[in-house]
Design a protein around this motif. Sequence first.
Motif, mmCIF file in Angstrom:
data_model
loop_
_atom_site.group_PDB
_atom_site.id
_atom_site.type_symbol
_atom_site.label_atom_id
_atom_site.label_comp_id
_atom_site.label_asym_id
_atom_site.label_seq_id
_atom_site.Cartn_x
_atom_site.Cartn_y
_atom_site.Cartn_z
ATOM 1 N N PRO A 1 0.825 -1.214 0.000
ATOM 2 C CA PRO A 1 0.000 0.000 0.000
ATOM 3 C C PRO A 1 0.854 1.257 0.000
ATOM 4 O O PRO A 1 0.365 2.341 -0.313
ATOM 5 N N ILE A 2 2.138 1.100 0.344
ATOM 6 C CA ILE A 2 3.051 2.236 0.360
ATOM 7 C C ILE A 2 3.513 2.581 -1.051
ATOM 8 O O ILE A 2 3.683 3.736 -1.413
ATOM 9 N N ARG A 3 3.679 1.546 -1.892
ATOM 10 C CA ARG A 3 4.293 1.746 -3.197
ATOM 11 C C ARG A 3 3.368 1.521 -4.388
ATOM 12 O O ARG A 3 3.698 1.884 -5.511
ATOM 13 N N LYS A 4 2.202 0.913 -4.185
ATOM 14 C CA LYS A 4 1.415 0.475 -5.341
ATOM 15 C C LYS A 4 0.835 1.630 -6.152
ATOM 16 O O LYS A 4 0.516 1.457 -7.334
ATOM 17 N N LEU A 5 0.689 2.810 -5.542
ATOM 18 C CA LEU A 5 0.167 3.956 -6.276
ATOM 19 C C LEU A 5 1.278 4.802 -6.897
ATOM 20 O O LEU A 5 1.003 5.841 -7.501
ATOM 21 N N THR A 6 2.520 4.329 -6.791
ATOM 22 C CA THR A 6 3.661 5.075 -7.328
ATOM 23 C C THR A 6 3.520 5.374 -8.815
ATOM 24 O O THR A 6 3.854 6.491 -9.258
ATOM 25 N N PRO A 7 3.046 4.431 -9.670
ATOM 26 C CA PRO A 7 2.890 4.765 -11.086
ATOM 27 C C PRO A 7 1.967 5.955 -11.340
ATOM 28 O O PRO A 7 2.200 6.749 -12.256
ATOM 29 N N LEU B 1 4.238 11.937 1.256
ATOM 30 C CA LEU B 1 4.013 11.605 2.653
ATOM 31 C C LEU B 1 3.683 10.119 2.793
ATOM 32 O O LEU B 1 3.254 9.666 3.845
ATOM 33 N N ASN B 2 3.920 9.368 1.724
ATOM 34 C CA ASN B 2 3.512 7.957 1.677
ATOM 35 C C ASN B 2 4.600 6.984 2.091
ATOM 36 O O ASN B 2 4.314 5.809 2.340
ATOM 37 N N ILE B 3 5.842 7.422 2.169
ATOM 38 C CA ILE B 3 6.933 6.479 2.391
ATOM 39 C C ILE B 3 7.897 7.021 3.439
ATOM 40 O O ILE B 3 8.154 8.233 3.501
ATOM 41 N N GLY B 4 8.410 6.115 4.268
ATOM 42 C CA GLY B 4 9.296 6.519 5.362
ATOM 43 C C GLY B 4 10.740 6.644 4.922
ATOM 44 O O GLY B 4 11.620 5.968 5.458
ATOM 45 N N VAL C 1 -0.265 -10.018 15.938
ATOM 46 C CA VAL C 1 0.333 -8.721 15.623
ATOM 47 C C VAL C 1 -0.704 -7.623 15.838
ATOM 48 O O VAL C 1 -1.802 -7.702 15.280
ATOM 49 N N PRO C 2 -0.377 -6.591 16.646
ATOM 50 C CA PRO C 2 -1.305 -5.464 16.753
ATOM 51 C C PRO C 2 -1.494 -4.803 15.387
ATOM 52 O O PRO C 2 -0.520 -4.532 14.678
ATOM 53 N N GLU C 3 -2.756 -4.589 15.009
ATOM 54 C CA GLU C 3 -3.035 -3.900 13.743
ATOM 55 C C GLU C 3 -3.620 -2.528 14.033
ATOM 56 O O GLU C 3 -4.312 -2.357 15.033
ATOM 57 N N PRO C 4 -3.325 -1.538 13.158
ATOM 58 C CA PRO C 4 -2.565 -1.638 11.924
ATOM 59 C C PRO C 4 -1.088 -1.918 12.182
ATOM 60 O O PRO C 4 -0.532 -1.513 13.204
ATOM 61 N N PHE C 5 -0.460 -2.601 11.207
ATOM 62 C CA PHE C 5 0.946 -2.973 11.346
ATOM 63 C C PHE C 5 1.693 -2.718 10.041
ATOM 64 O O PHE C 5 1.074 -2.495 8.986
ATOM 65 N N TYR C 6 3.015 -2.743 10.137
ATOM 66 C CA TYR C 6 3.870 -2.606 8.956
ATOM 67 C C TYR C 6 3.424 -3.630 7.921
ATOM 68 O O TYR C 6 3.435 -4.827 8.179
ATOM 69 N N THR C 7 3.026 -3.149 6.768
ATOM 70 C CA THR C 7 2.333 -3.996 5.809
ATOM 71 C C THR C 7 3.131 -5.221 5.371
ATOM 72 O O THR C 7 2.555 -6.262 5.044
ATOM 73 N N VAL D 1 -0.478 16.138 -2.950
ATOM 74 C CA VAL D 1 0.048 15.336 -1.846
ATOM 75 C C VAL D 1 -0.195 13.855 -2.127
ATOM 76 O O VAL D 1 -1.224 13.481 -2.688
ATOM 77 N N MET D 2 0.742 13.003 -1.726
ATOM 78 C CA MET D 2 0.558 11.559 -1.796
ATOM 79 C C MET D 2 0.695 10.970 -0.397
ATOM 80 O O MET D 2 1.655 11.265 0.322
ATOM 81 N N MET D 3 -0.274 10.140 -0.012
ATOM 82 C CA MET D 3 -0.253 9.457 1.279
ATOM 83 C C MET D 3 -0.434 7.964 1.036
ATOM 84 O O MET D 3 -0.757 7.538 -0.076
ATOM 85 N N ALA D 4 -0.255 7.157 2.065
ATOM 86 C CA ALA D 4 -0.435 5.711 1.943
ATOM 87 C C ALA D 4 -1.799 5.323 2.484
ATOM 88 O O ALA D 4 -2.077 5.527 3.668
ATOM 89 N N PRO D 5 -2.696 4.784 1.646
ATOM 90 C CA PRO D 5 -3.977 4.287 2.167
ATOM 91 C C PRO D 5 -3.727 3.242 3.248
ATOM 92 O O PRO D 5 -2.892 2.347 3.087
ATOM 93 N N ALA D 6 -4.442 3.343 4.346
ATOM 94 C CA ALA D 6 -4.125 2.509 5.521
ATOM 95 C C ALA D 6 -4.784 1.142 5.509
ATOM 96 O O ALA D 6 -4.445 0.301 6.339
ATOM 97 N N GLU D 7 -5.705 0.886 4.589
ATOM 98 C CA GLU D 7 -6.387 -0.412 4.584
ATOM 99 C C GLU D 7 -5.387 -1.561 4.474
ATOM 100 O O GLU D 7 -5.563 -2.618 5.078
#
Length: 402
Positions: free
Chosen positions: A14-20, A35-38, A117-123, A349-355
């Motif tokens: 979800p962090i990278r899939k919208l990059t294109p 704002l989508n990637i650390g 694993v507590p969610e939300p978590f590192y995808t 702005v670009m963010m990471a969808p949290a789903e």
Amino acid sequence: MKFSNRIQSMQESPIRKLTPIATEAKKGGKKVYHLNIGQPDIPTPRVFFDAVKNFDEEVLAYAGSEGIPELRNSFSKYYKKYGIDFEVDDILVTNGGSEALLFTLLAICDNGDEILVPEPFYTNYNGFGNTAGIKVVPITTKAEDGFHLPSKEEIEKLVTDKTRAILVSNPSNPTGTVYTMDEMNMLTDIVKEHNLYIIADEVYREFIYDGLEYKSFAQIDDIKDRVIITDSISKRYSACGARIGCIASKNKDLIAQILKLCQSRLCVPTIEQMGAAALVDVQDKYFEDVAEEYKKRRDIVYNSLSKMDGVICEQPHGAFYVVAKLPVENAEDFVVWLLKDFDIDNETVMMAPAEGFYATEGLGRDEVRISYVLKEEDLKKAMKILEKALKVYKNQKQISAL
């Protein structure tokens, strides 16, 4: 041709899939605030590059599968600064924290086993679990509670005879939550009572704010043989591209088993290890300055979000992320709209969808993860764009519904 069920069931990042889509926006002349990637913009300490430049061998040979002595000694010295007694033999060097996590899961779980694993978590936890044939069982946390853990009773309901470990990111990616000592003690009791491991992903330990104190599961004496630390130099030294991490544990038998996996991939790149080994000499002021810088950025983002109509988020106290619930039905659709159809003065702005940071179906659909790794001026602009975009998007949805 047929593909494996394993790869077909693996989710996209979800962090990278919208990059294109972001790439197309930039080709069209838009400036995109990522704002989508650390990916920190903090300069990597020069000692890393100096050590690489000073590498002078006639042959670039394989390193030992466990890591070069200089780097294992460096990690040991680093942990001792925090009062964590990891000797050189307790540490295995890995290709980033990602390999550390994957190797750990492969070593302690069989096909069909489970980890909590507590969610939300590192995808990528989902991806690692999928690769290893492991079921990731979510411990659901909520934005309204600052993503803190539920009660011991609620967590224990999830434990089965297939459960092998609890995996915890502390401070948390993606929420920025720093778990309290009460929460850590609760998890300690659970792993002791149910004979489980604690996998502690502590790559953000340098980034804790508001006077809170860092505490590691490795500092809790009566579970030392159950604790597996997975670590990385990527964030604390702003060295994501070096791909250097480690596994650390006082469980000698476990380390011996994981070494087999290290041997199967031969070694971690030698030159990057030499650069990483030099980082232990970075002065404490570097971390103090970086933490102060991130706190300023955190305050800009959080204070802005808290003033936006309909946005729900609690102040994060660690890492450099915040998960915010937006007044939209589908955050991914909103992010795509931002990239394709919205701008202010040709900026968006670009963010990471949290789903994608959840395992529970349907959760996080209206949430985004925001990474506050940009400089203050850019974050202020990004927050103004987001605030305006939410208003425009709401109005457009209302009009289309008529």
